[in-house]
Structure formats: C-alpha cells, structure tokens
Design a protein around this motif. Structure first.
Motif, mmCIF file in Angstrom:
data_model
loop_
_atom_site.group_PDB
_atom_site.id
_atom_site.type_symbol
_atom_site.label_atom_id
_atom_site.label_comp_id
_atom_site.label_asym_id
_atom_site.label_seq_id
_atom_site.Cartn_x
_atom_site.Cartn_y
_atom_site.Cartn_z
ATOM 1 N N GLN A 63 77.070 71.520 60.869
ATOM 2 C CA GLN A 63 76.608 70.898 62.109
ATOM 3 C C GLN A 63 75.179 71.312 62.409
ATOM 4 O OE1 GLN A 63 79.457 71.547 65.280
ATOM 5 N NE2 GLN A 63 81.193 71.276 63.890
ATOM 6 N N LYS A 64 74.491 70.469 63.140
ATOM 7 C CA LYS A 64 73.098 70.744 63.488
ATOM 8 C C LYS A 64 72.993 72.106 64.172
ATOM 9 C CE LYS A 64 69.073 68.772 65.849
ATOM 10 N NZ LYS A 64 68.564 67.629 66.645
ATOM 11 N N GLY A 65 72.077 72.926 63.696
ATOM 12 C CA GLY A 65 71.888 74.257 64.253
ATOM 13 C C GLY A 65 72.564 75.353 63.461
ATOM 14 N N ASP A 66 73.488 74.981 62.562
ATOM 15 C CA ASP A 66 74.114 76.000 61.705
ATOM 16 C C ASP A 66 73.049 76.678 60.850
ATOM 17 O OD1 ASP A 66 76.619 75.400 62.642
ATOM 18 O OD2 ASP A 66 77.361 74.496 60.784
ATOM 19 N N VAL A 67 73.242 77.953 60.595
ATOM 20 C CA VAL A 67 72.399 78.658 59.636
ATOM 21 C C VAL A 67 73.079 78.588 58.275
ATOM 22 C CG1 VAL A 67 71.368 80.179 61.359
ATOM 23 C CG2 VAL A 67 73.492 80.860 60.234
ATOM 24 N N LEU A 68 72.356 78.965 57.234
ATOM 25 C CA LEU A 68 72.907 78.937 55.884
ATOM 26 C C LEU A 68 72.988 80.350 55.331
ATOM 27 C CD1 LEU A 68 71.039 75.808 54.459
ATOM 28 C CD2 LEU A 68 73.375 75.940 55.323
ATOM 29 N N SER A 200 64.531 81.469 58.699
ATOM 30 C CA SER A 200 65.810 81.194 58.040
ATOM 31 C C SER A 200 66.070 79.694 57.984
ATOM 32 C CB SER A 200 66.961 81.880 58.789
ATOM 33 O OG SER A 200 66.829 83.279 58.738
ATOM 34 N N LEU A 201 66.754 79.261 56.926
ATOM 35 C CA LEU A 201 67.083 77.852 56.783
ATOM 36 C C LEU A 201 68.228 77.477 57.712
ATOM 37 C CD1 LEU A 201 66.885 77.494 52.890
ATOM 38 C CD2 LEU A 201 65.227 76.698 54.587
ATOM 39 N N THR A 202 68.095 76.345 58.361
ATOM 40 C CA THR A 202 69.151 75.859 59.255
ATOM 41 C C THR A 202 69.435 74.389 58.950
ATOM 42 O OG1 THR A 202 67.636 75.132 60.999
ATOM 43 C CG2 THR A 202 68.383 77.423 61.080
ATOM 44 N N VAL A 203 70.572 73.933 59.445
ATOM 45 C CA VAL A 203 70.985 72.545 59.257
ATOM 46 C C VAL A 203 70.343 71.678 60.340
ATOM 47 C CG1 VAL A 203 72.966 70.981 59.210
ATOM 48 C CG2 VAL A 203 73.161 73.279 58.213
ATOM 49 N N ALA A 204 69.716 70.582 59.912
ATOM 50 C CA ALA A 204 69.021 69.705 60.864
ATOM 51 C C ALA A 204 69.831 68.476 61.229
ATOM 52 C CB ALA A 204 67.677 69.280 60.287
ATOM 53 N N GLY A 205 70.976 68.284 60.584
ATOM 54 C CA GLY A 205 71.801 67.122 60.863
ATOM 55 C C GLY A 205 73.019 67.095 59.970
ATOM 56 N N ASN A 206 73.839 66.074 60.127
ATOM 57 C CA ASN A 206 75.062 65.960 59.344
ATOM 58 C C ASN A 206 74.770 65.562 57.901
ATOM 59 O OD1 ASN A 206 76.553 66.489 61.706
ATOM 60 N ND2 ASN A 206 76.670 64.310 62.210
ATOM 61 N N PHE A 207 75.782 65.728 57.023
ATOM 62 C CA PHE A 207 75.671 65.236 55.656
ATOM 63 C C PHE A 207 75.307 63.750 55.677
ATOM 64 C CE2 PHE A 207 78.421 68.728 53.766
ATOM 65 C CZ PHE A 207 77.481 69.135 52.822
ATOM 66 N N MET A 208 74.424 63.361 54.788
ATOM 67 C CA MET A 208 74.043 61.958 54.637
ATOM 68 C C MET A 208 74.723 61.443 53.369
ATOM 69 S SD MET A 208 70.011 62.455 55.601
ATOM 70 C CE MET A 208 69.642 60.705 55.657
ATOM 71 N N GLY A 209 75.762 60.648 53.540
ATOM 72 C CA GLY A 209 76.545 60.178 52.413
ATOM 73 C C GLY A 209 77.919 60.842 52.397
ATOM 74 N N LYS A 210 78.790 60.291 51.602
ATOM 75 C CA LYS A 210 80.146 60.790 51.505
ATOM 76 C C LYS A 210 80.205 62.064 50.662
ATOM 77 C CE LYS A 210 84.842 59.505 50.103
ATOM 78 N NZ LYS A 210 85.697 58.456 49.501
ATOM 79 N N VAL A 211 80.981 63.033 51.135
ATOM 80 C CA VAL A 211 81.139 64.292 50.419
ATOM 81 C C VAL A 211 82.437 64.245 49.613
ATOM 82 C CG1 VAL A 211 81.394 66.789 50.640
ATOM 83 C CG2 VAL A 211 79.935 65.533 52.227
ATOM 84 N N GLY A 212 82.389 64.717 48.373
ATOM 85 C CA GLY A 212 83.609 64.814 47.567
ATOM 86 C C GLY A 212 83.754 63.692 46.565
ATOM 87 N N GLY A 213 84.821 63.791 45.746
ATOM 88 C CA GLY A 213 85.040 62.851 44.658
ATOM 89 C C GLY A 213 85.823 61.623 45.052
ATOM 90 N N THR A 214 85.873 60.682 44.121
ATOM 91 C CA THR A 214 86.580 59.423 44.351
ATOM 92 C C THR A 214 87.927 59.392 43.641
ATOM 93 O OG1 THR A 214 85.449 58.431 42.452
ATOM 94 C CG2 THR A 214 84.444 58.145 44.614
ATOM 95 N N GLN A 215 88.199 60.391 42.821
ATOM 96 C CA GLN A 215 89.449 60.433 42.089
ATOM 97 C C GLN A 215 89.864 61.887 41.894
ATOM 98 O OE1 GLN A 215 87.825 58.443 38.492
ATOM 99 N NE2 GLN A 215 88.386 60.294 37.393
ATOM 100 N N PRO A 216 91.136 62.164 41.681
ATOM 101 C CA PRO A 216 91.571 63.550 41.469
ATOM 102 C C PRO A 216 90.975 64.119 40.194
ATOM 103 C CG PRO A 216 93.359 62.021 40.976
ATOM 104 C CD PRO A 216 92.259 61.215 41.628
ATOM 105 N N GLY A 217 90.705 65.416 40.232
ATOM 106 C CA GLY A 217 90.090 66.066 39.091
ATOM 107 C C GLY A 217 91.019 66.278 37.954
#
Length: 217
Positions: A63-68, A200-217
């Motif tokens: 989320q925006k404001g999170d640190v890494l 320190s690096l921080t999050v400026a916004g949400n993920f852009m694009g879908k996270v994760g795979g399209t099929q089971p590994g």
C-alpha cells in the motif's frame, strides 16, 4: 453429696479460631475485589494473537506509504535504502512493511518484490516515471505458473541481462516495464511505483498489473 460445679473455660485454640476465621474472610474479599478490578480494567483489551497466527495486514498487498525491507539474507527485515541498490544488479528481494504497525506483509508470497537499479537513460518513458533515480520494482512472481523469479542473467535472445524464471525459462526486461522477451509467460510482471522518504525506499502506489500466474505450477 454435693457435686462440684462444672465450669467450662474456653481453650486457647477457641480464642484463636475467631480471628483466623475473620482473617480468612477478609482475604477472600480482597481476592474477589482484585479479580473484579482486573476484569474491569481489561474490558477493552484485545485478545493476544495465538502462536503461529499472522498479524492483521500481513497478507494485504503493498500500500502507498509502505516501506520496503529485505526479505532474505543477513539483512532480512531491515529497511532498504537507495544506497543498498547497486547499479546494474543483481536485484534485491523485498517485502512491503506497514510503517505504522511495523507489520511486514510477508504472509502472502504474492507480496514479494524485485528491486533493481539501472541507468535511467536505459528505461522507457513509463518505467522511468515510476522509478526513483533508476531504481524500479516489480512483482517477484512469474505471470506464467506463479513460480518465483530468481535469476538475473543474460537473455537468450539478446545481449542484455533480464529477470528470468527458472521454472519454465520466461524472461522479462525491467527496462521496458518487465515485458516478456522469451518463454511462455503470457504477460509482463506487475510493476510497483516507488518513492523515496528519508533515504529509504517506499511504495508510491498499488501494483500496476495482475500479480501471480495464470495456471498452477
């Protein structure tokens, strides 16, 4: 024949019994009173987290404001500063962390992040816009089968180094929004915009694009 009068004298133990009984009653009253006060004082207390349970928020997306913070190695859990990210790689693996609650969002593997620093001149316009001095961040989960993206190697189809998923050899170019340059992955890695706060690096916004795979590994 006259009989001697029968006088009953209280024994010493009888004299002690009454004070002891009073003391026992008083002790019981105190115990009950203290118990009632403790219960009243803790009416607003939250129940303690059970052993093995993840704290609230640990599975939420960055989320925006999170640190890494580092997700592995000797510095695991420590804040990542801009100085920690070296030009040209290799990439660092990180988790987002809520700076207000200190909860590391590590309860979901989909929250692991790749951070790398490249020459800003090598980044396309959109990638440069969400970078900080050439530092960019992406999801560390392959968009094909959801395997972790772990390698930083020379591409099979070019002379540049790229992110590579060793499960099925998908490759992603971080200079161009982590677009797929080789392998079966159907789409680019999700990007995470960055900012800098007190070094320190921080999050400026949400993920852009879908996270994760399209099929089971």
């Amino acid at each position: 024949m006259s009989s001697a009068p029968f006088n009953v004298h209280p024994s010493p133990s009888d004299n002690i019994a009454e004070p002891e009984a009073d003391a026992g009653i008083e002790q019981t009253r105190r115990t009950l009173l203290l118990g009632a006060l403790a219960t009243t004082a803790c009416l607003g207390c939250s129940p303690p987290a059970r052993a093995g349970e993840d704290p609230p928020g640990s599975d939420e997306r960055p989320q925006k404001g999170d640190v890494l913070v580092f997700s592995e190695g000797d510095q695991e859990g420590k804040l990542i500063s801009a100085a920690d990210v070296k030009v040209g790689g290799p990439p660092l693996h990180a988790w987002p962390k809520d700076p207000n609650t200190s909860v590391v969002r590590s309860a979901s593997r989909l929250n692991e992040i790749l951070i790398i620093k490249l020459d800003p001149a090598d980044l396309d316009e959109k990638t440069r816009a969400r970078a900080v001095d050439g530092i960019i961040a992406y999801s560390a989960i392959c968009s094909h089968a959801g395997c972790p993206v772990t390698a930083w190697v020379k591409s099979d189809v070019g002379d540049k180094e790229v992110f590579k998923c060793m499960c099925h050899n998908s490759e992603f170019d971080p200079r161009a929004g982590a677009q797929v340059v080789f392998g079966p992955a159907p789409r680019r890695l999700a990007a995470l915009p960055l900012a800098l706060a007190d070094g320190s690096l921080t999050v400026a916004g949400n993920f852009m694009g879908k996270v994760g795979g399209t099929q089971p590994g």
